[in-house]
Design an enzyme around this catalytic site. Structure first.
Site, PDB file in Angstrom:
ATOM      1  N   GLU A 142       0.792  -1.145  -0.018  1.00 21.98           N
ATOM      2  CA  GLU A 142      -0.006   0.167  -0.019  1.00 21.98           C
ATOM      3  C   GLU A 142       1.006   1.236   0.055  1.00 21.98           C
ATOM      4  O   GLU A 142       1.824   1.287   0.824  1.00 21.98           O
ATOM      5  CB  GLU A 142      -0.833   0.068   1.309  1.00 21.98           C
ATOM      6  CG  GLU A 142      -1.589   1.321   1.365  1.00 21.98           C
ATOM      7  CD  GLU A 142      -2.504   1.874   0.198  1.00 21.98           C
ATOM      8  OE1 GLU A 142      -2.533   2.999   0.156  1.00 21.98           O
ATOM      9  OE2 GLU A 142      -3.209   0.956  -0.067  1.00 21.98           O
ATOM     10  N   ASP A 156      -7.110  -4.586  -5.589  1.00 24.70           N
ATOM     11  CA  ASP A 156      -8.180  -3.810  -5.380  1.00 24.70           C
ATOM     12  C   ASP A 156      -7.770  -2.208  -5.527  1.00 24.70           C
ATOM     13  O   ASP A 156      -7.524  -1.511  -4.365  1.00 24.70           O
ATOM     14  CB  ASP A 156      -8.575  -3.744  -3.806  1.00 24.70           C
ATOM     15  CG  ASP A 156     -10.014  -3.203  -3.450  1.00 24.70           C
ATOM     16  OD1 ASP A 156     -10.570  -2.729  -4.480  1.00 24.70           O
ATOM     17  OD2 ASP A 156     -10.243  -3.146  -2.240  1.00 24.70           O
ATOM     18  N   CYS A 164     -13.727  -1.002  -8.878  1.00 21.46           N
ATOM     19  CA  CYS A 164     -14.894   0.004  -8.634  1.00 21.46           C
ATOM     20  C   CYS A 164     -15.069   0.776  -9.821  1.00 21.46           C
ATOM     21  O   CYS A 164     -15.966   1.778  -9.786  1.00 21.46           O
ATOM     22  CB  CYS A 164     -14.559   0.943  -7.490  1.00 21.46           C
ATOM     23  SG  CYS A 164     -13.121   1.960  -7.720  1.00 21.46           S
TER      24      CYS A 164
END
Length: 420
Positions: free
Chosen positions: A304, A347, A373
């Site tokens: 991340e 993601d 998304c």
């Protein structure tokens, strides 16, 4: 200057034939489609001046002359003006069909892919939200305009956050800025951001709201300076039922119920028999997926970029007695050292894999679980995976953003051992 002016055409009347990717209704014309917001297939409408920009022709809705079969009265009086819920005028079955279609198109590189859709509550579902203020008025921005639509209440916020909105207006904030709302153990937390200094009364009011228990925590950021009251971080049940913390303002899903269902599906897809594989998670955030992946993986590396999210991810793992190699890296740097994953979990944000795509696809990880998304960027990424020899195992759409055109997709890919 004239080269940058937007071209305008006269408005008129027409019938909505279909919905574009943003959920705007399209009227077919000899010059191409005209997109009109807040419309439904079958509506006959009157629209204003057509504005052409970037090859797309859009026009404002002036009047619905005849309603189509999927139009319904919106359950919010501001739905026709607010930029938050662009599909609230559309019946929920029609919303679901539209979202299945969007994900299906993203999967078109794989033949006959027809995703199912998982849905939940469609009102009072948002456990976090971002609003704005201007001259003390709190609300949502109108679509593609600088106008702010006041929001004394909001039909999609959970009751605890909906009750906060009048309190924010009472702060009499100056200038303009952003508001981030979330929950900490069911009690609201708020973050306010502005470049303009705020009055001392706003600081006192936030401190009093925390002391009185109306807010679990509050944070006011002004031009880089930060004032914090109480516990100003989000904390709500994770997919395993245990508390999951997240930095205020960082990305997290808003639909608390479906968020857990999606996370559990990702973990199940990442742990096929035999269990205990080497897993690499990229775009790990604060650990929504990490805490589940860590229970079954033989080794887990979570990557991340955001330092606050990395700290929260490590905290969430430690609170569960779990371990993982959590690294603060860009996605393109995820494949470093001798670690060779058998499962890759992705993601990414709306931009998709972007500049990291080539290194991610080139790694040829045998199994890929991709949470998206944004179907438009998912489509491009899936074409790259297909060209590298991946086949589709399954795909599911999740309606994590009811009343909006947004949709989440869970795609599972397996490498066939050859390039296409």
């Amino acid at each position: 200057m004239s080269g940058r002016r937007r071209r305008r055409e006269a408005g008129g009347e027409g019938q909505i034939a279909w919905l574009g990717t943003r959920g705007e209704g399209a009227i077919e014309s000899a010059q191409g489609p005209v997109y009109v917001p807040r419309t439904a297939p079958g509506d006959r409408v009157r629209y204003g001046l057509i504005e052409r920009r970037g090859g797309i022709r859009r026009a404002p809705l002036l009047e619905v002359l005849d309603a189509g079969p999927t139009r319904r009265p919106a359950p919010c009086p501001r739905a026709s003006r607010c930029g938050g819920c662009g599909l609230m005028h559309l019946a929920e079955d029609a919303q679901h069909a539209f979202k299945r279609m969007r994900v299906g198109r993203a999967l078109s590189v794989f033949r006959d892919a027809k995703p199912e859709l998982v849905a939940g509550d469609t009102l009072a579902y948002r456990a976090r939200a971002r609003l704005a203020w201007r001259a003390g008025v709190v609300g949502y921005r109108a679509p593609r305009r600088h106008q702010l639509i006041p929001a004394p209440e909001c039909a999609v916020l959970v009751p605890a956050l909906d009750a906060v909105l009048p309190q924010l207006t009472a702060l009499a904030l100056q200038g303009e800025g952003e508001v981030h709302l979330a929950l900490r153990d069911g009690v609201p937390v708020v973050q306010l951001r502005s470049e303009r200094p705020q009055p001392p009364a706003a600081y006192r009011a936030l401190e009093a709201a925390v002391e009185e228990g109306r807010f679990a925590g509050a944070e006011l950021r002004v031009a880089g300076a930060r004032a914090t009251f109480g516990q100003a971080e989000e904390r709500r049940p994770g997919p395993d039922g245990l508390p999951l913390v997240a930095p205020l303002g960082a990305f997290a899903q808003a639909h608390a119920a479906l968020e857990g269902e999606l996370a559990r599906a990702v973990v199940a897809a990442a742990a096929p028999a035999p269990a205990g594989q080497r897993v690499l998670e990229v775009y790990a955030g604060h650990g929504l997926l990490t805490v589940g992946l860590a229970r079954d993986a033989a080794r887990l590396r979570a990557v991340e970029r955001d330092a606050d999210a990395v700290a929260a991810c490590r905290e969430n793992l430690a609170a569960r007695g779990l371990g993982a190699d959590v690294r603060a890296l860009d996605a393109a740097e995820a494949f470093t050292g001798a670690f060779r994953p058998q499962v890759l979990v992705l993601d990414p944000p709306r931009a998709g894999l972007a500049e990291a795509r080539s290194s991610i696809v080139a790694a040829r990880v045998p199994r890929v679980i991709y949470v998206s998304c944004e179907p438009s960027t998912l489509a491009g990424d899936l074409r790259a995976f297909a060209a590298a020899g991946y086949a589709l195992e399954s795909a599911t759409a999740y309606d994590l953003f009811p009343q909006t055109p947004h949709v989440e997709a869970l795609v599972v890919l397996e490498h066939t051992g050859r390039d296409c």
